[in-house]
Design an enzyme around this catalytic site. Structure first.
Site: not given
Ligand SMILES: [Zn+2]
Length: 259
Positions: A53, A128, A166, A199, A210
């Protein structure tokens, strides 16, 4: 409107790819020297973590030369300045409450009244809630603009494998990805031979949490715009490179009717 006229030939494949049915004629007529009036656009971009995004938003800003309005940045700005609005926000947050819809709506109303929004603007982090979305439609219409909602549709499995692939070098900070940018030796930094680490943000359970949170917050908004807006563009952002996703967004935007 600050739209240049390259790439009109891409429209057909982009329409097919995005699944949107444009009106018969492009609002930007090419070749005959006549440009039909186009309303400024309020672009709302929805995309999950890992959907790209931020990148698409940057491309849109560069292409259209319109400001990106981040309500999060505006709220943080008020908090930092410690003005009346900032104090009200801080009080709400201390009480563990969300910032009130009316306050956010008012900030947006004032911001989009600025002259740099005359040719359109991108809304980031707003609306939102469905209540904010309803008010947004009113604000945008009263500004003489029209909303275009872009939903970057992603396959969560693709996002999860992308994000959990990652790795980072704890010594020099270089980022790797097991799919798109693997190190020469698995698990080892090319530059300094340090073992790579995952991470915390990229651990699978964190990514899943998330995504679930995003889904919970965003799905009611997508449903709202599906029901109320003629200009909801759903673009598959899972599989192609960001430039290709943008090419489709751009071609579709060039062909969405202002009606
Ligand atoms: Zn390194």
């Amino acid at each position: 409107m600050a739209v240049d006229n390259e790439m009109p030939a891409q429209a057909t494949s982009a329409q097919a790819a995005s699944g949107i049915r444009p009106a018969a004629a492009s609002p930007l007529q090419h070749g005959n020297g006549v440009v039909a009036p186009v309303k400024p656009r309020a672009i709302v971009l929805f995309g999950s973590p890992g959907s790209g995004k931020g990148t698409q938003s940057r491309y849109l800003v560069e292409w259209l030369h319109i400001p990106q309005i981040s309500t999060g940045d505006m709220l943080r700005d008020h908090i930092r300045r410690g003005d009346d609005i900032g104090i009200a926000i801080t009080d709400r947050m201390r009480a563990g409450s969300l910032v009130r819809d009316e306050l956010v709506n008012e900030l947006v109303r004032e911001r989009i009244a600025q002259p740099d929004c005359d040719n359109g603007f991108i809304l980031d982090g707003y609306p939102r809630t469905p209540a904010q979305a309803e008010e947004m439609l009113r604000l945008v219409a009263s500004r003489g603009a029209e909303e275009v909602v872009i939903h970057l549709v992603v396959d969560y499995n693709v996002i999860i494998s992308r994000m959990t692939g990652r790795r980072v070098c704890p010594k020099c900070g270089t980022l790797y990805n097991s799919v798109s940018r693997p190190p020469k030796i698995e698990g080892i930094c090319d530059l300094d031979g340090t073992p790579l680490v995952v991470r915390d943000d990229d651990r699978e359970e964190v990514v899943r949490r998330r995504l679930a949170e995003y889904e919970r917050q965003t799905q009611p908004l997508i449903d709202f715009f599906r029901a109320t807006s003629k200009r909801l563009i759903e673009v598959d952002a899972s599989h192609d490179k960001p430039e290709e996703v943008f090419r489709r967004i751009r071609a579709t935007l060039e062909n969405v009717s202002g009606k």
